[in-house]
Design a protein around this motif. Structure first.
Motif, PDB file in Angstrom:
ATOM      1  N   GLN A 141       0.828  -1.212   0.000  1.00  0.00           N
ATOM      2  CA  GLN A 141       0.000   0.000   0.000  1.00  0.00           C
ATOM      3  C   GLN A 141       0.858   1.257   0.000  1.00  0.00           C
ATOM      4  O   GLN A 141       0.451   2.293  -0.503  1.00  0.00           O
ATOM      5  CB  GLN A 141      -0.934  -0.010   1.192  1.00  0.00           C
ATOM      6  CG  GLN A 141      -2.076  -0.968   0.960  1.00  0.00           C
ATOM      7  CD  GLN A 141      -3.214  -0.768   1.926  1.00  0.00           C
ATOM      8  OE1 GLN A 141      -3.162   0.097   2.781  1.00  0.00           O
ATOM      9  NE2 GLN A 141      -4.232  -1.587   1.797  1.00  0.00           N
ATOM     10  N   ILE A 182      -9.003   3.910  -8.818  1.00  0.00           N
ATOM     11  CA  ILE A 182     -10.041   3.659  -7.804  1.00  0.00           C
ATOM     12  C   ILE A 182     -11.418   3.922  -8.413  1.00  0.00           C
ATOM     13  O   ILE A 182     -12.335   3.113  -8.291  1.00  0.00           O
ATOM     14  CB  ILE A 182      -9.848   4.583  -6.579  1.00  0.00           C
ATOM     15  CG1 ILE A 182      -8.663   4.112  -5.765  1.00  0.00           C
ATOM     16  CG2 ILE A 182     -11.103   4.618  -5.721  1.00  0.00           C
ATOM     17  CD1 ILE A 182      -8.517   4.817  -4.439  1.00  0.00           C
ATOM     18  N   ARG A 185     -12.309   1.331 -11.168  1.00  0.00           N
ATOM     19  CA  ARG A 185     -12.670   0.030 -10.598  1.00  0.00           C
ATOM     20  C   ARG A 185     -14.018   0.106  -9.893  1.00  0.00           C
ATOM     21  O   ARG A 185     -14.841  -0.795 -10.021  1.00  0.00           O
ATOM     22  CB  ARG A 185     -11.598  -0.419  -9.593  1.00  0.00           C
ATOM     23  CG  ARG A 185     -10.349  -0.940 -10.255  1.00  0.00           C
ATOM     24  CD  ARG A 185      -9.438  -1.490  -9.183  1.00  0.00           C
ATOM     25  NE  ARG A 185      -8.238  -2.083  -9.757  1.00  0.00           N
ATOM     26  CZ  ARG A 185      -7.355  -2.747  -9.042  1.00  0.00           C
ATOM     27  NH1 ARG A 185      -7.516  -2.901  -7.754  1.00  0.00           N
ATOM     28  NH2 ARG A 185      -6.287  -3.265  -9.622  1.00  0.00           N
ATOM     29  N   HIS A 189     -17.172  -2.262 -10.620  1.00  0.00           N
ATOM     30  CA  HIS A 189     -17.699  -3.192  -9.617  1.00  0.00           C
ATOM     31  C   HIS A 189     -19.150  -2.862  -9.247  1.00  0.00           C
ATOM     32  O   HIS A 189     -19.948  -3.760  -9.013  1.00  0.00           O
ATOM     33  CB  HIS A 189     -16.796  -3.185  -8.373  1.00  0.00           C
ATOM     34  CG  HIS A 189     -15.404  -3.671  -8.679  1.00  0.00           C
ATOM     35  ND1 HIS A 189     -14.275  -3.128  -8.127  1.00  0.00           N
ATOM     36  CD2 HIS A 189     -14.970  -4.634  -9.533  1.00  0.00           C
ATOM     37  CE1 HIS A 189     -13.217  -3.744  -8.605  1.00  0.00           C
ATOM     38  NE2 HIS A 189     -13.602  -4.662  -9.470  1.00  0.00           N
ATOM     39  N   VAL A 193     -22.433  -5.235  -9.343  1.00  0.00           N
ATOM     40  CA  VAL A 193     -23.329  -5.404  -8.188  1.00  0.00           C
ATOM     41  C   VAL A 193     -24.768  -5.012  -8.566  1.00  0.00           C
ATOM     42  O   VAL A 193     -25.726  -5.684  -8.167  1.00  0.00           O
ATOM     43  CB  VAL A 193     -22.810  -4.580  -6.980  1.00  0.00           C
ATOM     44  CG1 VAL A 193     -23.827  -4.566  -5.855  1.00  0.00           C
ATOM     45  CG2 VAL A 193     -21.491  -5.164  -6.488  1.00  0.00           C
ATOM     46  N   ARG A 196     -26.268  -7.899 -10.030  1.00  0.00           N
ATOM     47  CA  ARG A 196     -26.701  -8.921  -9.052  1.00  0.00           C
ATOM     48  C   ARG A 196     -28.087  -8.579  -8.502  1.00  0.00           C
ATOM     49  O   ARG A 196     -28.934  -9.451  -8.335  1.00  0.00           O
ATOM     50  CB  ARG A 196     -25.717  -8.975  -7.875  1.00  0.00           C
ATOM     51  CG  ARG A 196     -24.376  -9.569  -8.242  1.00  0.00           C
ATOM     52  CD  ARG A 196     -23.526  -9.624  -6.998  1.00  0.00           C
ATOM     53  NE  ARG A 196     -22.196 -10.165  -7.271  1.00  0.00           N
ATOM     54  CZ  ARG A 196     -21.319 -10.436  -6.314  1.00  0.00           C
ATOM     55  NH1 ARG A 196     -21.625 -10.218  -5.053  1.00  0.00           N
ATOM     56  NH2 ARG A 196     -20.139 -10.926  -6.625  1.00  0.00           N
TER      57      ARG A 196
ATOM     58  N   GLU B  34     -12.381  -0.015  -2.185  1.00  0.00           N
ATOM     59  CA  GLU B  34     -11.525  -0.069  -3.380  1.00  0.00           C
ATOM     60  C   GLU B  34     -10.097   0.337  -3.025  1.00  0.00           C
ATOM     61  O   GLU B  34      -9.140  -0.248  -3.513  1.00  0.00           O
ATOM     62  CB  GLU B  34     -12.062   0.865  -4.473  1.00  0.00           C
ATOM     63  CG  GLU B  34     -13.376   0.444  -5.090  1.00  0.00           C
ATOM     64  CD  GLU B  34     -13.261  -0.763  -6.015  1.00  0.00           C
ATOM     65  OE1 GLU B  34     -12.139  -1.244  -6.248  1.00  0.00           O
ATOM     66  OE2 GLU B  34     -14.316  -1.243  -6.475  1.00  0.00           O
ATOM     67  N   LYS B  37      -7.988  -2.306  -1.547  1.00  0.00           N
ATOM     68  CA  LYS B  37      -7.563  -3.393  -2.440  1.00  0.00           C
ATOM     69  C   LYS B  37      -6.875  -2.863  -3.694  1.00  0.00           C
ATOM     70  O   LYS B  37      -6.694  -3.588  -4.667  1.00  0.00           O
ATOM     71  CB  LYS B  37      -8.778  -4.237  -2.841  1.00  0.00           C
ATOM     72  CG  LYS B  37      -9.350  -5.019  -1.675  1.00  0.00           C
ATOM     73  CD  LYS B  37     -10.594  -5.778  -2.084  1.00  0.00           C
ATOM     74  CE  LYS B  37     -11.294  -6.400  -0.916  1.00  0.00           C
ATOM     75  NZ  LYS B  37     -10.711  -7.625  -0.416  1.00  0.00           N
ATOM     76  N   PRO B  43      -8.860  -7.633  -7.215  1.00  0.00           N
ATOM     77  CA  PRO B  43      -9.349  -7.423  -5.847  1.00  0.00           C
ATOM     78  C   PRO B  43     -10.470  -8.400  -5.486  1.00  0.00           C
ATOM     79  O   PRO B  43     -11.653  -8.082  -5.597  1.00  0.00           O
ATOM     80  CB  PRO B  43      -9.854  -5.974  -5.872  1.00  0.00           C
ATOM     81  CG  PRO B  43     -10.079  -5.651  -7.305  1.00  0.00           C
ATOM     82  CD  PRO B  43      -9.318  -6.608  -8.146  1.00  0.00           C
ATOM     83  N   ILE B  46     -14.347  -8.002  -3.709  1.00  0.00           N
ATOM     84  CA  ILE B  46     -14.774  -6.596  -3.669  1.00  0.00           C
ATOM     85  C   ILE B  46     -16.269  -6.466  -4.008  1.00  0.00           C
ATOM     86  O   ILE B  46     -16.974  -5.687  -3.395  1.00  0.00           O
ATOM     87  CB  ILE B  46     -13.900  -5.707  -4.594  1.00  0.00           C
ATOM     88  CG1 ILE B  46     -14.221  -4.224  -4.399  1.00  0.00           C
ATOM     89  CG2 ILE B  46     -14.062  -6.060  -6.055  1.00  0.00           C
ATOM     90  CD1 ILE B  46     -13.639  -3.615  -3.194  1.00  0.00           C
ATOM     91  N   ASN B  47     -16.739  -7.277  -4.971  1.00  0.00           N
ATOM     92  CA  ASN B  47     -18.160  -7.186  -5.329  1.00  0.00           C
ATOM     93  C   ASN B  47     -19.050  -7.593  -4.150  1.00  0.00           C
ATOM     94  O   ASN B  47     -20.092  -6.987  -3.919  1.00  0.00           O
ATOM     95  CB  ASN B  47     -18.463  -8.067  -6.543  1.00  0.00           C
ATOM     96  CG  ASN B  47     -17.905  -7.459  -7.824  1.00  0.00           C
ATOM     97  OD1 ASN B  47     -17.503  -6.302  -7.832  1.00  0.00           O
ATOM     98  ND2 ASN B  47     -17.879  -8.233  -8.894  1.00  0.00           N
ATOM     99  N   ASN B  48     -18.593  -8.597  -3.411  1.00  0.00           N
ATOM    100  CA  ASN B  48     -19.375  -9.016  -2.233  1.00  0.00           C
ATOM    101  C   ASN B  48     -19.433  -7.898  -1.205  1.00  0.00           C
ATOM    102  O   ASN B  48     -20.482  -7.648  -0.602  1.00  0.00           O
ATOM    103  CB  ASN B  48     -18.748 -10.252  -1.570  1.00  0.00           C
ATOM    104  CG  ASN B  48     -18.850 -11.466  -2.477  1.00  0.00           C
ATOM    105  OD1 ASN B  48     -19.610 -11.443  -3.441  1.00  0.00           O
ATOM    106  ND2 ASN B  48     -18.075 -12.504  -2.174  1.00  0.00           N
ATOM    107  N   ILE B  50     -19.187  -4.668  -1.743  1.00  0.00           N
ATOM    108  CA  ILE B  50     -20.048  -3.576  -2.217  1.00  0.00           C
ATOM    109  C   ILE B  50     -21.519  -3.981  -2.093  1.00  0.00           C
ATOM    110  O   ILE B  50     -22.364  -3.197  -1.665  1.00  0.00           O
ATOM    111  CB  ILE B  50     -19.682  -3.192  -3.671  1.00  0.00           C
ATOM    112  CG1 ILE B  50     -18.260  -2.614  -3.710  1.00  0.00           C
ATOM    113  CG2 ILE B  50     -20.673  -2.190  -4.249  1.00  0.00           C
ATOM    114  CD1 ILE B  50     -17.739  -2.291  -5.101  1.00  0.00           C
TER     115      ILE B  50
END
Lengths: 676, 59
Positions: A141, A182, A185, A189, A193, A196, B34, B37, B43, B46-48, B50
């Protein structure tokens, strides 16, 4: 991050050595002098081994432990290889240490066998030392491995970093360091989601709604697939354009074809400029048609209306003399225009009497005239529209004529080149090169057509998706599960949309900022006719001004190498500026990074070395340079010495004597005459 | 924790509203996950994370 002290034990040729780094204040440069093979690159590897357990040695890549230590030991004996680094980062002190335990397995074993490896990171944030639970993650990091080759910089890699084919790394570095990764991504993501939650809606929804969602998804997949095709086609087109560029550079280098190729380049640039003007005119035409295109269509009706209205006014059908005498005549006749009686004293009589005055007569008259005036103005608008369109069309025709002239000139040159039989050093004739160029130009044109077709299909499918979305929105569902899932899907989409906007916004800012910084840094180092630019795709482009045209410079030239150094320095500088600025950002905080550079000046000529060494220390708070005497002496030393806080010399013993082994000691004073 | 207008049975995006605070919290939590990671090429999980964040914030 600020480096304080590096301690090595049994690490390659360093048995027990320490370097204290200059830090803080004006003299933040540490120089480590060493001949070739004395261990400069090993020092760079000590950092990457400690941080990422990664090394890159040219000789005996698997041997980490000091050769002499294992050789002199008995079988079964164990040894520790260790790199320990003290540093500060964001207000905390850190000690990171990686240790590897080796065992000698036989008399002929000089490498030892690795038994165990251990990494520890301790942090002191002001209230005492504490071990970090996940040390590898902590280090990653602080300096992510993906960016490590920017901060632990190997001069030999400069060709690679400068290469046109290696632009992805540059792109990734900028995006990562500036906080774009950031955002990129997070939007990706959130999209997954949202998908989903849409699944959940579908599971709990009515059959009709479920079918609509299915249909929408199929179309979205089709768009994704088209986008992939588009991006593949675009990449392929860019590759072919690159190949055309290479052919043109070959033609420019041959005496026989150089002048012709240069002229053709100028004509093509001119043609491109003319085509841009045609496009501007097309846009102006479109805008005119959108804004005023209705006028010619409506004109006959408007003209008729204006004439009729005026005629009615003249004929008195519009009561142009609705004045006091007219009202008086109604009152004296005691009958209203509507036929009702007007008896004095009644409310109705008083209302009509009250209408007496100039306002009514003036109002009706004026309004009629004003309407006729407006209608006539539309007539003027019609003339203006026709004039403007005719002017644009005539200008466009002239430009088309000029483009045709340029095409003719380009064709003439192409024909001349196609007949030339001279060959390049590699045996290719100008004829062959021209034939290849022609065929590649045709391929580019096919790709452009294909891109147009794909884009059209994307837009069409997106329209259909919008219409299905509307149908989904119009549905109602009584099931609570479906409603909650839909709300969650919507929340994910809203945050995603917001971050997409932030991404685009930041991307524009970052591009401007990195462009400005790289231009500044590169401009102070390179010749005046060269310029460096970060393109919209975040690619580093170095151009040369040749006769007013910007031409991308050849691969592997000194200029590209300088540009790469300027680029690395600029990134460190931007990250520092960002860190020190007071602006509050959730995703772009910047940071302080040191620059550790192994032989960064090796590939440069003397004048460039001077300029690079003048600029680099101004870009980072802390610079560590490993250099041979010949790289250091002269311009580099003259420029950097005033900033040097610490110097070390690598005293290398090749271990050729009986019972001796290669060993390097890090000395604070030059031991003997150094060299390459 | 926030929720949408429960009495509304509409699935129309335009009818689903959130207060600024809920969206701000989701945004901050997503960005923070985010950032944690960022050093990883892939990563995982990460979806879980979020998804869980949104489940908690939108009930």
């Amino acid at each position: 991050m600020e480096l304080h002290e590096l301690e090595l034990q049994n690490f390659r040729q360093f048995q027990d050595d320490t370097i204290e780094f200059a830090h803080g204040g004006e003299n933040g440069v540490t120089v480590v002098h060493g001949a070739n093979g004395s261990g400069k690159t090993t020092l760079l590897n000590a950092f990457t081994w400690l941080f990422y357990e990664s090394v890159d040695f040219d000789t005996r890549p698997n041997r980490l432990i000091t050769e002499g230590v294992v050789a002199d030991a008995d079988t079964g004996e164990q040894f520790t290889v260790s790199v320990r680094l003290e540093f500060a980062h964001e207000g905390s002190e850190y000690v990171a240490q990686r240790e590897a335990i080796y065992e000698k397995r036989s008399n002929t074993d000089f490498d030892g066998e690795l038994l165990d490896m251990n990494l520890t990171v301790e942090e002191n944030a002001g209230s005492g030392w504490e071990g970090r639970g996940n040390p590898a993650n902590t280090l990653d990091q602080i300096i992510p491995e993906r960016l490590s080759n920017l901060f632990f910089f190997d001069g030999e890699d400069i060709e690679e970093l400068a290469g046109l084919d290696n632009q992805d790394r540059i792109q990734e570095s900028i995006q990562n360091i500036m906080g774009l990764t950031i955002l990129e991504r997070a939007t990706r993501h959130l999209d997954a989601v949202a998908g989903r939650f849409e699944d959940e809606v579908e599971e709990n929804a009515s059959d009709e709604l479920s079918a609509l969602i299915d249909e929408k998804r199929e179309m979205e997949e089709a768009v994704d697939s088209l986008e992939r095709d588009k991006s593949d086609t675009k990449r392929s087109k860019e590759r072919i354009e690159g190949e055309i560029g290479d052919i043109e550079q070959k033609l420019e280098r041959l005496d026989e074809s150089a002048a012709l190729q240069e002229r053709r380049g100028e004509y093509e640039a001119e043609r491109e400029r003319l085509e841009e003007q045609v496009e501007e005119i097309n846009n102006a035409l479109r805008a005119d048609l959108n804004d005023k295109g209705f006028v010619p269509l409506a004109m006959p009706l408007i003209q008729d209306t204006a004439e009729d209205l005026d005629q009615m006014r003249k004929d008195g059908v519009i009561p142009s003399d609705l004045n006091n005498s007219y009202i008086e005549s109604l009152l004296s006749a005691e009958q209203c225009i509507c036929g009702r009686p007007l008896e004095p004293g009644t409310e109705h009589y008083e209302q009509i009497e009250a209408l007496m005055g100039e306002a009514i007569a003036d109002g009706v008259e004026q309004n009629a005239i004003r309407i006729i005036g407006h209608l006539n103005q539309v007539g003027e608008l019609d003339s203006q529209f026709h004039e403007s369109v005719e002017d644009l069309i005539s200008r466009r025709k002239n430009l088309h004529d000029e483009i045709a002239d340029q095409n003719e000139r380009i064709d003439e040159i192409t024909s001349e080149l196609q007949e030339m039989e001279q060959t390049t050093e590699s045996g290719e004739s100008i004829q062959d090169l021209e034939a290849q160029r022609k065929s590649k130009k045709e391929e580019v044109s096919e790709h452009e057509n294909e891109l147009g077709r794909i884009q059209e299909r994307i837009e069409q499918t997106e329209e259909e998706i919008e219409s299905i979305k509307q149908e989904i929105d119009d549905q109602r569902d009584e099931r609570e599960e479906a409603l909650v899932a839909k709300r969650r899907q919507r929340a994910a989409e809203l945050v995603q949309e917001e971050l997409e906007v932030a991404f685009e916004d930041l991307k524009g800012k970052v591009r401007r900022l990195s462009n400005q910084k790289i231009e500044e840094t590169f401009g102070s180092i390179a010749s005046k006719d060269l310029s460096a630019e970060v393109t919209e795709e975040f690619k580093l482009k170095i151009s040369q001004n040749v006769g007013g045209n910007q031409i991308e410079v050849d691969k592997s030239t000194g200029e590209r190498q300088i540009a790469s150094l300027a680029f690395v320095g600029s990134l460190v500088d931007i990250a520092r500026d960002r860190y020190e600025s007071e602006s509050d950002s959730e995703y772009f905080t910047g940071g302080i990074y040191p620059l550790v550079m192994d032989s960064p000046f090796g590939a440069l000529d003397k004048s460039h070395r001077r300029m690079v060494s003048r600029v680099i220390p101004t870009l980072a708070n802390q610079v560590v340079v490993f250099a041979t005497d010949s790289q250091w002496e002269g311009p580099v030393a003259e420029e950097m010495m005033p900033k040097v806080g610490k110097q070390y010399w690598l005293d290398f013993d090749s271990g050729e004597a009986e019972g001796a082994y290669p060993r390097t000691r890090i000395e604070a004073e030059p031991a003997t005459a150094g060299g390459d | 924790m926030s929720s949408g207008p429960t009495s509304n049975r509409s699935l129309d995006d335009a009818d689903i509203e959130f207060d600024e605070e809920t969206l701000r919290r989701i945004r901050e939590r997503v960005l923070s996950a985010e950032k944690e990671k960022l050093n990883l090429d892939t990563p995982h999980g990460i979806n879980n994370e979020i998804e869980e964040t949104i489940r908690e914030e939108v009930e």
